[in-house]
Scaffold this active site. Structure first.
Site, PDB file in Angstrom:
ATOM      1  N   ASN A 164      49.323  53.003 -52.917  1.00  0.00           N
ATOM      2  CA  ASN A 164      50.357  52.875 -51.946  1.00  0.00           C
ATOM      3  C   ASN A 164      49.794  53.105 -50.578  1.00  0.00           C
ATOM      4  OD1 ASN A 164      52.041  51.953 -53.799  1.00  0.00           O
ATOM      5  ND2 ASN A 164      53.266  53.757 -53.762  1.00  0.00           N
ATOM      6  N   GLY A 190      62.933  61.875 -44.865  1.00  0.00           N
ATOM      7  CA  GLY A 190      64.002  60.572 -45.007  1.00  0.00           C
ATOM      8  C   GLY A 190      64.737  60.076 -44.004  1.00  0.00           C
ATOM      9  N   ASP A 197      54.711  57.307 -49.165  1.00  0.00           N
ATOM     10  CA  ASP A 197      53.319  57.003 -49.276  1.00  0.00           C
ATOM     11  C   ASP A 197      52.988  55.834 -47.670  1.00  0.00           C
ATOM     12  OD1 ASP A 197      53.111  58.161 -51.513  1.00  0.00           O
ATOM     13  OD2 ASP A 197      53.689  56.333 -52.717  1.00  0.00           O
TER      14      ASP A 197
HETATM   15  O1  RIB Z   1      55.628  57.355 -54.167  1.00  0.00           O
HETATM   16  C1  RIB Z   1      56.058  56.231 -54.990  1.00  0.00           C
HETATM   17  C2  RIB Z   1      54.949  55.791 -55.983  1.00  0.00           C
HETATM   18  O2  RIB Z   1      55.115  57.013 -57.127  1.00  0.00           O
HETATM   19  C3  RIB Z   1      55.369  54.822 -57.025  1.00  0.00           C
HETATM   20  O3  RIB Z   1      54.561  53.443 -56.606  1.00  0.00           O
HETATM   21  C4  RIB Z   1      55.000  54.869 -58.504  1.00  0.00           C
HETATM   22  O4  RIB Z   1      53.993  54.202 -58.835  1.00  0.00           O
HETATM   23  C5  RIB Z   1      54.466  56.550 -58.386  1.00  0.00           C
HETATM   24  O5  RIB Z   1      53.096  56.716 -58.211  1.00  0.00           O
END
Ligand code: RIB
Length: 302
Positions: A43, A216, A247
């Site tokens: 991500n 958040g 992410d």
């Molecule tokens: O931070 C979110 C992510 O955490 C998700 O995409 C999942 O795969 C986990 O890794």
């Protein structure tokens, strides 16, 4: 522009949207389901790749259909996969429940991500040409992240650690981390205190790190490398799914620093991108595209 390496996990997210989270022994009917590309590492790489730098993903996937799909997705995103390895273990997956407030509950089964070795990570860091920033999380073996960061610091690179999922951090890992980016829950687990200016300043000073705590809907708070505190507010938006918003922030912050932005500006940009992401379903598919990111970048006051 220097390159960014993300050392971490690549998962397939299996997401159920539900208005009711089941209790133990209870069955409930969910609203909808989707499979998406996820994994904290992937991500972050996906978000960073929407900026100008070349992004390398250092990860492991399985020799299965999920692994092939992840490779294809990264190629389409323009992420360099020279240091992506295929293993016989199954690709990492993450069953996720998202409730009506957009909050999630996630179980990660790392699979092939956990077969990446410290040697693989060090080789990647030492081989990638013109690297500027190395990003890690805690979804792969900690020894692998540590080895990558030690190799990065020997080369004078910037290291960014997203300590998720939260656990106690070793002194050695902190010593090799320039920027630590937990969310509020992770900061509390690591520091045993609520995030506020005093607790963040103490932590940053004690461990010699720059610190950003993502909050958040309240935005993010930052202690820069000189010890200065900044609070960045986020715009209020209707929240659909918060999966991968942290992410999105980390990938943006890494790309922002790599572009030479001041940390408080990179934080502001991260908050703007992450705020956009929570208004849509999924992780990578919810992130702002390259055109939007450029618009955000140009609208920031430097
Ligand atoms: O931070 C979110 C992510 O955490 C998700 O995409 C999942 O795969 C986990 O890794």
């Amino acid at each position: 522009m220097r390159a960014i390496a993300v050392v971490g996990s690549s998962n397939i997210d299996m997401v159920t949207y539900t208005s009711q989270i089941p209790d133990s022994g209870e069955t409930v009917i969910g609203k909808s389901f989707s499979t998406n590309f996820g994994g904290k590492g992937a991500n972050q790489a996906s978000m960073a790749s929407r900026f100008n730098a070349t992004v390398y993903m250092v990860t492991g996937v399985g020799s299965d259909i999920f692994g092939d799909q992840i490779i294809e997705n990264m190629k389409l995103a323009g992420i360099n996969i020279e240091h992506l390895q295929k293993f016989s273990e199954s690709t990492g997956v993450a069953p996720i429940w998202v409730d009506e407030t957009g909050a999630n509950r996630i179980i990660v089964v790392p699979g092939a991500s956990n077969l990446l070795t410290a040697k693989d990570a060090v080789t990647a860091i030492q081989t990638i040409k013109d690297l500027g920033v190395v990003v890690g999380q805690l979804e792969i073996l900690e020894e692998v992240t540590l080895a990558a960061f030690k190799a990065a610091k020997k080369l004078g690179l910037i290291t960014i650690l997203n300590p998720a999922p939260a656990k106690e951090l070793s002194k050695e890992l902190l010593e090799n981390t320039d920027w630590l980016i937990p969310n509020a829950i992770e900061f509390q687990a690591i520091s045993k205190s609520e995030p506020n200016e005093a607790s963040m300043s103490d932590f940053a000073k004690k461990h010699g790190v720059g610190l950003v705590v993502t909050l958040g809907e309240s935005g993010a708070a930052l202690i820069d490398r000189s010890g200065k505190y900044f609070k960045i507010e986020s715009e209020k938006v209707p929240v659909v799914d918060t999966t991968g918003a942290g992410d999105c922030f980390v990938g943006t912050f890494a790309a922002g620093l790599n572009e030479g932005l001041r940390p408080e500006i990179a934080t502001k940009l991260g908050v703007v991108c992450a705020t956009t992401s929570v208004t849509r379903k999924g992780a990578q598919i919810s992130y702002p595209d390259k055109v939007t990111v450029t618009k955000y970048l140009n609208s920031l006051a430097f």
